[in-house]
Design an enzyme around this catalytic site. Structure first.
Site, PDB file in Angstrom:
ATOM      1  CG  HIS A 145     -10.270 -15.447  23.691  1.00  0.00           C
ATOM      2  ND1 HIS A 145     -10.823 -16.623  24.165  1.00  0.00           N
ATOM      3  CD2 HIS A 145      -8.945 -15.575  23.834  1.00  0.00           C
ATOM      4  CE1 HIS A 145      -9.855 -17.389  24.625  1.00  0.00           C
ATOM      5  NE2 HIS A 145      -8.717 -16.801  24.420  1.00  0.00           N
ATOM      6  CB  CYS A 146      -7.037 -15.474  19.545  1.00  0.00           C
ATOM      7  SG  CYS A 146      -6.658 -15.620  21.257  1.00  0.00           S
ATOM      8  CB  ILE A 147      -8.557 -17.594  15.457  1.00  0.00           C
ATOM      9  CG1 ILE A 147      -7.391 -18.259  16.189  1.00  0.00           C
ATOM     10  CG2 ILE A 147      -8.433 -17.801  13.959  1.00  0.00           C
ATOM     11  CD1 ILE A 147      -6.050 -17.624  15.966  1.00  0.00           C
TER      12      ILE A 147
END
Ligand code: SAJ
Length: 440
Positions: A279-281
């Site tokens: 859910h970040c990169i």
């Protein structure tokens, strides 16, 4: 002569923070918010978690943790001591002195930021804002969010930022499952709308976290996080492109990266894979490219890396198809077993996992798909629901096994022995040699 409100509010709040009598609130009790709430409660603050999901609130009030990195024993002890509680009612903000907002910032299908969670949480807090309140946004977002979106929600004739209330941004840096770096010992960057805001924000974090890094503004703090994760995404895109080049030139990309990694300076290894999950990169860089587009500039590195990374599932399914072709089997109708579906090793999170794309593509090309993952018992891909088949038979009977996530718990030597054919997208079979193995 009236004492300037700045001193009163700043001094009063600073004193409450120093004496740990400040009443702390955390909005969003997920993999960022719950560990943060627990750290401040462990430091001796009375912490109130606020979440819109009643189920999470109930579990916390029962002393139960639902976050992998937060032991239930810790939550139970803090709840027992009255240092941690949770509620769905934002009215409690009226009795709190500090509020951290850690809610999701996903992308819409159009790759535009979805700020709905930040807007609704911030507005719900602003509805109960009062003099002396410190508000810190932690959700990863584009530069300008805190001053353009949040500040107008809070500032009014009675509430002047940096005098009556304080507003900061501090990027969350939680790395789920990381055994070495957890909330307490990850350096914490914080930047405020004004110097007073930065000062009180830094004072706040220094009560519970080991290392605080004050910066000059909320925009700097917002951009720091985006640089961190964009750096990562682009470098993964680089090695994914390298993997596709090496595939054409019949060179072992893993050997190249390992040898390059012996360079003691000026190099940092990244590794190719089936795509970019989490859910970040895969998401954060598009918050940056969206904002730069607003200022008339195209973030070409981000767009290109995004294209390459999102193409990796296709590249992997092509490799499976070609590997089956080499043993005179069509992908259509073949049984393909996907080994590991979490977005990275040794965790249970499947958000944005490349396994979802790989399974979808295998289905589209007519393969019969099964999967196994010790951390993920059930999985839904588009409208198809799967249950993990962790049986040895699944591996042995499959026409091809494709390793998508290289969990440490798997016995890879045994896998190669049992399987008819293995496509390895993670170099999990490093050091093992067999004609059955096809590497990325
Ligand atoms: N991946 C590759 N090749 C690599 C590294 C990662 O394909 O060389 C893939 C992973 O398999 C995964 C995705 O990229 O699908 C993201 O992996 P990640 O290792 O970046 O893990 P995340 O998404 O949990 O990223 C978090 C981030 N932490 C925060 O945003 C607070 C990131 O900043 C951290 O650097 C990263 O953990 C980390 O170092 O583990």
């Amino acid at each position: 002569m009236s004492v300037s409100t700045t001193n009163t509010s700043l001094q009063t709040l600073s004193e409450k923070i120093r004496t740990k009598t400040a009443r702390v609130g955390v909005v969003g009790l997920g993999y960022v918010g719950l560990p943060l709430a627990v750290e401040f409660a462990k430091a001796g603050f009375h912490v109130t978690g606020i979440d819109v999901t009643a189920g999470k609130v109930d579990l916390i009030n029962q002393g139960i943790s639902y976050i992998q990195d937060v032991p239930t024993a810790e939550v139970a002890e803090l709840v027992e001591k009255g240092l941690l509680k949770a509620t769905t009612d934002f009215a409690v903000v009226g009795e709190l002195d500090t509020i951290n907002i850690a809610v999701p910032t996903p992308l819409r299908k159009t790759k535009d930021p979805d700020m709905s969670f930040v807007v609704s949480a911030s507005q719900a807090v602003a509805n109960h804002a009062h003099p002396g309140l410190l508000v810190i946004l932690e959700s990863t977002t584009y530069p300008g969010t805190t001053d353009e979106l949040l500040l107008p929600m809070f500032e009014n004739s009675n509430l002047k930022v940096g005098e009556d209330f304080f507003l900061c941004f501090s990027p969350e840096r939680v790395d789920p499952g990381n055994p070495k770096y957890q909330t307490k010992n990850i350096p914490k960057v914080v930047g405020g709308i004004t110097a007073n805001c930065t000062q009180v924000g830094a004072l706040f974090y220094s009560q519970a976290l080991e290392h605080v890094v004050p910066v000059s503004s909320t925009r700097v703090a917002e951009m720091v996080k985006l640089l961190e994760n964009t750096f990562r995404m682009i470098n993964i895109g680089l090695v994914n492109e390298l993997a596709m080049m090496c595939d054409r030139m019949d060179i072992n990309v893993w050997e190249i990266i390992d040898a390059a990694a012996t360079k003691p300076f000026g190099f940092m290894p990244f590794y190719p894979g089936p795509g970019l999950g989490g859910h970040c990169i895969p998401i954060d860089p598009f918050y940056l490219s969206w904002k730069t587009k607003q200022s008339g500039m195209e973030a070409r590195f981000i767009e290109l890396a995004g294209y390459i990374n999102s193409n990796m599932p296709h590249f992997v399914v092509d490799k499976v198809q070609n590997a089956l072709n080499d043993v005179r089997k069509a992908l259509n109708g073949s049984h393909v077993h996907v080994l590991g579906v979490a977005y990275k090793r040794d965790i249970d999170d499947v958000r944005e996992s490349p396994a979802l794309d790989v399974i979808h593509l295998l289905n589209k090309r007519g393969a019969v798909v099964t999967y196994s993952d010790p951390y993920v018992p059930k999985l839904k891909v588009e409208q198809i629901a799967y249950t993990a088949d962790n049986s040895p038979e699944a591996v042995a009977t499959a026409d091809c096994v494709v390793i998508i996530t290289d969990h440490k718990a798997t016995d890879y030597a045994e896998l190669v022995e049992k399987a008819q054919l293995v496509v390895d997208t993670r170099n999990a079979l490093k050091g093992l040699n067999s004609p059955k193995i096809v590497r990325l």
